[in-house]
Scaffold this motif. Structure first.
Motif, PDB file in Angstrom:
ATOM      1  N   MET A 189       0.800  -1.227   0.000  1.00 39.05           N
ATOM      2  CA  MET A 189       0.000   0.000   0.000  1.00 39.05           C
ATOM      3  C   MET A 189       0.836   1.282   0.000  1.00 39.05           C
ATOM      4  SD  MET A 189      -2.827  -1.256  -0.563  1.00 39.05           S
ATOM      5  CE  MET A 189      -3.754   0.279  -0.609  1.00 39.05           C
ATOM      6  N   ASN A 190       2.165   1.146  -0.034  1.00 40.81           N
ATOM      7  CA  ASN A 190       3.002   2.322  -0.275  1.00 40.81           C
ATOM      8  C   ASN A 190       2.792   2.862  -1.689  1.00 40.81           C
ATOM      9  OD1 ASN A 190       4.207   2.150   2.254  1.00 40.81           O
ATOM     10  ND2 ASN A 190       5.964   0.986   1.519  1.00 40.81           N
ATOM     11  N   TYR A 191       2.206   2.054  -2.555  1.00 41.00           N
ATOM     12  CA  TYR A 191       2.056   2.415  -3.959  1.00 41.00           C
ATOM     13  C   TYR A 191       0.635   2.869  -4.319  1.00 41.00           C
ATOM     14  CZ  TYR A 191       6.592   0.194  -4.261  1.00 41.00           C
ATOM     15  OH  TYR A 191       7.921  -0.124  -4.066  1.00 41.00           O
ATOM     16  N   TYR A 192      -0.264   2.918  -3.336  1.00 44.78           N
ATOM     17  CA  TYR A 192      -1.641   3.328  -3.581  1.00 44.78           C
ATOM     18  C   TYR A 192      -2.057   4.427  -2.610  1.00 44.78           C
ATOM     19  CZ  TYR A 192      -2.263  -0.896  -6.427  1.00 44.78           C
ATOM     20  OH  TYR A 192      -2.149  -1.857  -7.392  1.00 44.78           O
ATOM     21  N   VAL A 193      -2.930   5.320  -3.067  1.00 41.72           N
ATOM     22  CA  VAL A 193      -3.572   6.281  -2.174  1.00 41.72           C
ATOM     23  C   VAL A 193      -4.614   5.512  -1.376  1.00 41.72           C
ATOM     24  CG1 VAL A 193      -4.956   8.371  -2.011  1.00 41.72           C
ATOM     25  CG2 VAL A 193      -3.167   8.192  -3.759  1.00 41.72           C
ATOM     26  N   HIS A 194      -4.490   5.529  -0.072  1.00 42.27           N
ATOM     27  CA  HIS A 194      -5.308   4.684   0.791  1.00 42.27           C
ATOM     28  C   HIS A 194      -5.777   5.516   1.972  1.00 42.27           C
ATOM     29  CE1 HIS A 194      -5.460   1.140   3.857  1.00 42.27           C
ATOM     30  NE2 HIS A 194      -6.607   1.229   3.203  1.00 42.27           N
ATOM     31  N   GLU A 195      -7.047   5.889   1.970  1.00 45.89           N
ATOM     32  CA  GLU A 195      -7.586   6.737   3.032  1.00 45.89           C
ATOM     33  C   GLU A 195      -8.161   5.892   4.154  1.00 45.89           C
ATOM     34  OE1 GLU A 195     -10.321   9.494   1.348  1.00 45.89           O
ATOM     35  OE2 GLU A 195      -8.819  10.452   0.060  1.00 45.89           O
ATOM     36  N   LEU A 196      -7.932   6.338   5.390  1.00 45.32           N
ATOM     37  CA  LEU A 196      -8.386   5.598   6.564  1.00 45.32           C
ATOM     38  C   LEU A 196      -9.598   6.266   7.202  1.00 45.32           C
ATOM     39  CD1 LEU A 196      -5.367   4.631   6.220  1.00 45.32           C
ATOM     40  CD2 LEU A 196      -5.374   4.266   8.691  1.00 45.32           C
ATOM     41  N   SER A 197     -10.460   5.445   7.795  1.00 44.54           N
ATOM     42  CA  SER A 197     -11.545   5.984   8.616  1.00 44.54           C
ATOM     43  C   SER A 197     -10.962   6.448   9.941  1.00 44.54           C
ATOM     44  CB  SER A 197     -12.594   4.896   8.875  1.00 44.54           C
ATOM     45  OG  SER A 197     -12.061   3.903   9.742  1.00 44.54           O
ATOM     46  N   GLY A 198     -11.779   7.138  10.730  1.00 43.87           N
ATOM     47  CA  GLY A 198     -11.322   7.604  12.036  1.00 43.87           C
ATOM     48  C   GLY A 198     -10.907   6.464  12.943  1.00 43.87           C
ATOM     49  N   ASP A 199     -11.721   5.392  12.985  1.00 42.20           N
ATOM     50  CA  ASP A 199     -11.399   4.241  13.833  1.00 42.20           C
ATOM     51  C   ASP A 199     -10.132   3.544  13.361  1.00 42.20           C
ATOM     52  OD1 ASP A 199     -13.595   4.705  15.422  1.00 42.20           O
ATOM     53  OD2 ASP A 199     -14.862   3.192  14.446  1.00 42.20           O
ATOM     54  N   GLU A 200      -9.975   3.407  12.044  1.00 38.88           N
ATOM     55  CA  GLU A 200      -8.763   2.792  11.511  1.00 38.88           C
ATOM     56  C   GLU A 200      -7.532   3.611  11.870  1.00 38.88           C
ATOM     57  OE1 GLU A 200     -10.624   0.653   7.481  1.00 38.88           O
ATOM     58  OE2 GLU A 200      -9.883   2.717   7.416  1.00 38.88           O
ATOM     59  N   ARG A 201      -7.642   4.926  11.771  1.00 45.92           N
ATOM     60  CA  ARG A 201      -6.516   5.810  12.068  1.00 45.92           C
ATOM     61  C   ARG A 201      -6.112   5.702  13.534  1.00 45.92           C
ATOM     62  NH1 ARG A 201      -2.487   7.346   9.757  1.00 45.92           N
ATOM     63  NH2 ARG A 201      -3.719   8.036   7.961  1.00 45.92           N
ATOM     64  N   LEU A 202      -7.073   5.706  14.449  1.00 39.18           N
ATOM     65  CA  LEU A 202      -6.755   5.622  15.883  1.00 39.18           C
ATOM     66  C   LEU A 202      -6.077   4.290  16.216  1.00 39.18           C
ATOM     67  CD1 LEU A 202     -10.006   7.167  17.420  1.00 39.18           C
ATOM     68  CD2 LEU A 202      -7.712   8.184  17.420  1.00 39.18           C
ATOM     69  N   LEU A 203      -6.611   3.207  15.661  1.00 38.10           N
ATOM     70  CA  LEU A 203      -6.033   1.898  15.930  1.00 38.10           C
ATOM     71  C   LEU A 203      -4.637   1.784  15.318  1.00 38.10           C
ATOM     72  CD1 LEU A 203      -6.222  -0.932  17.084  1.00 38.10           C
ATOM     73  CD2 LEU A 203      -7.590  -1.607  15.094  1.00 38.10           C
ATOM     74  N   LEU A 204      -4.465   2.288  14.104  1.00 43.59           N
ATOM     75  CA  LEU A 204      -3.160   2.224  13.460  1.00 43.59           C
ATOM     76  C   LEU A 204      -2.126   3.047  14.224  1.00 43.59           C
ATOM     77  CD1 LEU A 204      -1.417   1.176  11.167  1.00 43.59           C
ATOM     78  CD2 LEU A 204      -2.162   3.128   9.774  1.00 43.59           C
ATOM     79  N   ASP A 205      -2.534   4.175  14.780  1.00 44.23           N
ATOM     80  CA  ASP A 205      -1.603   4.978  15.594  1.00 44.23           C
ATOM     81  C   ASP A 205      -1.095   4.168  16.787  1.00 44.23           C
ATOM     82  OD1 ASP A 205      -1.788   7.154  13.928  1.00 44.23           O
ATOM     83  OD2 ASP A 205      -3.224   8.253  15.176  1.00 44.23           O
ATOM     84  N   ASP A 206      -1.997   3.420  17.436  1.00 45.00           N
ATOM     85  CA  ASP A 206      -1.586   2.585  18.571  1.00 45.00           C
ATOM     86  C   ASP A 206      -0.644   1.469  18.111  1.00 45.00           C
ATOM     87  OD1 ASP A 206      -3.054   4.101  20.334  1.00 45.00           O
ATOM     88  OD2 ASP A 206      -4.754   2.707  20.435  1.00 45.00           O
ATOM     89  N   ILE A 207      -0.944   0.899  16.949  1.00 43.59           N
ATOM     90  CA  ILE A 207      -0.098  -0.168  16.402  1.00 43.59           C
ATOM     91  C   ILE A 207       1.291   0.367  16.070  1.00 43.59           C
ATOM     92  CG2 ILE A 207       0.224  -1.641  14.365  1.00 43.59           C
ATOM     93  CD1 ILE A 207      -2.892  -1.996  14.412  1.00 43.59           C
ATOM     94  N   LYS A 208       1.350   1.532  15.437  1.00 45.93           N
ATOM     95  CA  LYS A 208       2.653   2.109  15.077  1.00 45.93           C
ATOM     96  C   LYS A 208       3.466   2.436  16.322  1.00 45.93           C
ATOM     97  CE  LYS A 208       1.674   3.963  10.487  1.00 45.93           C
ATOM     98  NZ  LYS A 208       1.628   5.176   9.631  1.00 45.93           N
ATOM     99  N   SER A 209       2.799   2.869  17.369  1.00 46.33           N
ATOM    100  CA  SER A 209       3.494   3.134  18.621  1.00 46.33           C
ATOM    101  C   SER A 209       4.089   1.846  19.202  1.00 46.33           C
ATOM    102  CB  SER A 209       2.535   3.774  19.629  1.00 46.33           C
ATOM    103  OG  SER A 209       3.169   3.996  20.862  1.00 46.33           O
ATOM    104  N   HIS A 210       3.316   0.761  19.126  1.00 48.85           N
ATOM    105  CA  HIS A 210       3.765  -0.527  19.661  1.00 48.85           C
ATOM    106  C   HIS A 210       4.972  -1.071  18.895  1.00 48.85           C
ATOM    107  CE1 HIS A 210       3.173  -4.299  21.871  1.00 48.85           C
ATOM    108  NE2 HIS A 210       3.358  -4.945  20.730  1.00 48.85           N
ATOM    109  N   PHE A 211       4.984  -0.830  17.574  1.00 47.91           N
ATOM    110  CA  PHE A 211       6.061  -1.345  16.727  1.00 47.91           C
ATOM    111  C   PHE A 211       7.074  -0.272  16.356  1.00 47.91           C
ATOM    112  CE2 PHE A 211       2.538  -4.311  15.872  1.00 47.91           C
ATOM    113  CZ  PHE A 211       3.184  -5.534  16.000  1.00 47.91           C
ATOM    114  N   ALA A 212       7.107   0.821  17.098  1.00 45.30           N
ATOM    115  CA  ALA A 212       7.918   1.994  16.723  1.00 45.30           C
ATOM    116  C   ALA A 212       9.404   1.680  16.590  1.00 45.30           C
ATOM    117  CB  ALA A 212       7.707   3.114  17.740  1.00 45.30           C
TER     118      ALA A 212
END
Length: 289
Positions: free
Chosen positions: A142-165
């Protein structure tokens, strides 16, 4: 805008380049499986089969379960193949092959993956049929596609990125399952976040001979929590399926036959039985909707 011959390759017989299919060859409900041999394990439950085609690892059967027309298609392994399959399925229903133009009225397909997976939580036993509430991609698709996230997806992904930082070389992406399919096909199934890895061995925390760059990867992923959300299993296609389905306007659900317990270092003694149970469950629920 007319799509160029090099961007959308159509074979001389009018079929799409890799899948070798004509637009009329596929149903609006599609089951994807990784293994080409698993296509017939699904279609044997059809009341009749009207089409069988194949090219490379992409085998397609289209037929009927009662009055319901269904296509089952093998994708092969990995999100690189998902990129091919989903773009070509979308082209079959949403691009006019004669004019090479996008149709005014777009079709949204219902796409259900039936695949195998390994659990990373001790309370998800082998034999479980699990529906992926989210697909978490550790690959680069998905680095090669424009991919928009919903609010819930964005919040969860932020937590995931923090965990795997501390994993500087990984840029994860996240997409939710189709609510419609999760609440119909996936009703009553165990649910969780499914990680999609770009490989089978070190990218899924397996140790054979080569040294892994991420120590205790299984421990890292099964320790993640965000409210009620946790990572339950690992495989190699779900995140790409969810993300491209969302980008292209299709409905997608991944149904996982849990064959391995990665925390208990065990593998199912009856893998075919578990997969068959997943197939029969999905087909019975498709017939109901």
């Amino acid at each position: 805008m007319k799509i160029s011959e090099s961007d959308l390759i159509i074979n001389p017989d009018g079929t799409i380049y890799h899948l070798n299919l004509l637009p009329e060859d596929i149903a609006d409900t599609i089951i994807t499986v990784g293994d080409p041999d698993r296509v017939s394990e699904v279609s044997k439950y059809f009341d009749r089969i009207e089409l069988k085609k194949g090219k490379r690892e992409f085998i397609t059967h289209t037929g009927y379960l009662g009055q319901k027309r269904i296509t089952v298609l093998s994708t092969g392994i990995g999100t690189d193949n998902i990129d091919i399959v989903f773009n070509e399925l979308d082209a079959l229903v949403n691009i006019d092959f004669q004019t090479r133009e996008i149709k005014k009225n777009l079709t949204s397909l219902n796409i259900i993956r039936i695949g195998t997976s390994g659990a990373v939580q001790a309370d998800v036993p082998m034999g479980t049929i699990l529906a992926s509430a989210y697909g978490l991609g550790m690959d680069a698709l998905m680095n090669y596609y424009v991919h928009e996230l919903s609010g819930d997806e964005r919040l969860l992904l932020d937590d995931i990125k923090s965990h795997f930082a501390h994993l500087k070389h990984i840029n994860p992406y996240l997409t939710a399952a189709s609510d419609k399919l999760l609440n119909t096909i996936g009703k009553d199934m165990a649910k969780g976040i499914t990680i999609t890895a770009p490989g089978f061995y070190a990218p899924q925390g397996r140790i054979v001979r080569a040294k892994n760059s991420v120590p205790d990867f299984i421990g890292l992923i099964n320790s993640f929590r965000s409210n009620q959300n946790r990572i339950t299993n690992l495989e190699m296609e779900t995140a790409g399926i969810y993300a491209l389905a969302k980008v292209l306007g299709h409905q997608a659900l991944s149904v996982n036959a849990i064959l391995a317990s990665r925390v208990n270092f065990e593998f199912s003694k009856e893998p075919n039985k578990v997969v068959d149970e997943a197939i029969k469950t999905v087909l019975s629920r498709i017939a109901e909707v």
